[in-house]
Design an enzyme around this catalytic site. Structure first.
Site, PDB file in Angstrom:
ATOM      1  CB  SER A 161      -0.894   0.008   1.249  1.00  0.00           C
ATOM      2  OG  SER A 161      -1.529   1.259   1.433  1.00  0.00           O
TER       3      SER A 161
ATOM      4  CE1 TYR B 286      -4.730  -2.383   4.798  1.00  0.00           C
ATOM      5  CE2 TYR B 286      -3.814  -0.173   4.557  1.00  0.00           C
ATOM      6  CZ  TYR B 286      -4.332  -1.320   3.994  1.00  0.00           C
ATOM      7  OH  TYR B 286      -4.454  -1.431   2.630  1.00  0.00           O
TER       8      TYR B 286
END
Length: 285
Positions: A178, A191
């Site tokens: 990400s 996350y």
């Protein structure tokens, strides 16, 4: 670049893990736009988190490129059946395996099912993820931190370790990291931390498997319009989701599929240890 919806999006909330049909606007997975050209003819693939979002777009694109696909997902049976129908509409085999990838034994079951069904594994896409938003570290329960790591990075280790026994030369592992690996969102602390670990895991595993001629790469999405967003972010963040990119909007899942196809294909024969950013112009350094 201008064909997709831009913020503000309608305010919306869903229970975790979210459903595609409840999203407004509805995500585009390439149902009408993706055209295959035989890049993955005959290949056998696993796509985790393949029921919706990026995973659905990848499963559909793989099928249109000629691959059979095992779709691993948690418990979103309606979404998973929809993805299976898209794959089968292309004349390819689709296998659904529900269950929790935070369980190492389930990871091994996913791989064993693919190996038994397909006879081998050519591509493993480690895409499944868990996230939740928190404003303060005190709000993150120990169990939440552990679940995020177990789902996002520990599962990649178990899946990859099991899959390589069924992979030959030229096979490919593709991990979803990400933009948060390099530019962490403070409200996504757990996350974002796992996504940094995935970036490092990809680079290290690529070196470890190079002698076996198995390639390992990653794709680093920026903001992508998937069920994870309205089910894990507050309504005000959903409304403006993606507007902080130079392109001024979130990506649609269909815009993520092509890099996965390329990395899975033989055209990427000299690419390993790489991370491809698909971030709408946000730097990934």
């Amino acid at each position: 670049m201008t064909a997709y919806p831009t913020p503000p999006y309608p305010e919306q909330q869903q229970p975790i893990p979210g459903r595609t049909d409840a999203m407004e606007p509805r995500p585009d997975h390439g149902e009408e736009s993706y055209r295959g050209s035989g890049k993955l003819t005959g290949k056998k693939a696993i796509v985790t988190g393949g029921d919706s979002g990026i995973g659905r777009a990848v499963a559909l694109a793989f099928a249109r490129e000629g691959a059979d696909v095992l779709i691993s997902y948690l418990d979103e049976h309606d979404d998973a059946e929809a993805t299976k129908a898209l794959v089968e509409a292309e004349g390819r085999q689709a296998v659904l395996v529900p269950g929790d990838l935070s369980d190492p034994d389930h990871c091994r079951k996913v791989v064993a099912t693919a190996a038994e069904t397909f006879g081998r594994i050519d591509v493993l896409v480690n895409n499944a993820a868990h996230q939740r938003s928190f404003s303060a570290i005190e709000d993150i329960a120990d169990e939440e931190w552990q679940q995020t790591f177990a789902t996002n990075i520990h599962a990649m280790f178990y899946l990859s370790k099991a899959a390589i026994a069924h992979m030959g030369e030229g096979s490919s592992i593709i991990n979803t990291t990400s933009i948060n690996a390099q530019d962490p969102n403070q409200q996504l602390l757990a996350y974002a931390t796992t996504k940094g670990a995935i970036h490092n895991f990809t680079a290290g595993l690529a070196q470890m498997l190079a002698e076996r001629k198995i390639r390992v790469n990653a794709v680093a999405p920026g903001p992508v319009w998937t069920p994870l967003i309205p089910s894990t972010m507050p309504p005000e963040a959903v409304k403006t989701f993606g507007e902080n990119t130079p392109l001024g909007r979130a990506a649609q899942p269909a815009e993520l599929a092509p890099p996965y196809v390329m990395l899975a294909s033989d055209e990427a024969s000299y690419i390993t240890g790489a991370t491809i950013p698909v971030t709408g112009g946000r730097p990934f350094l």
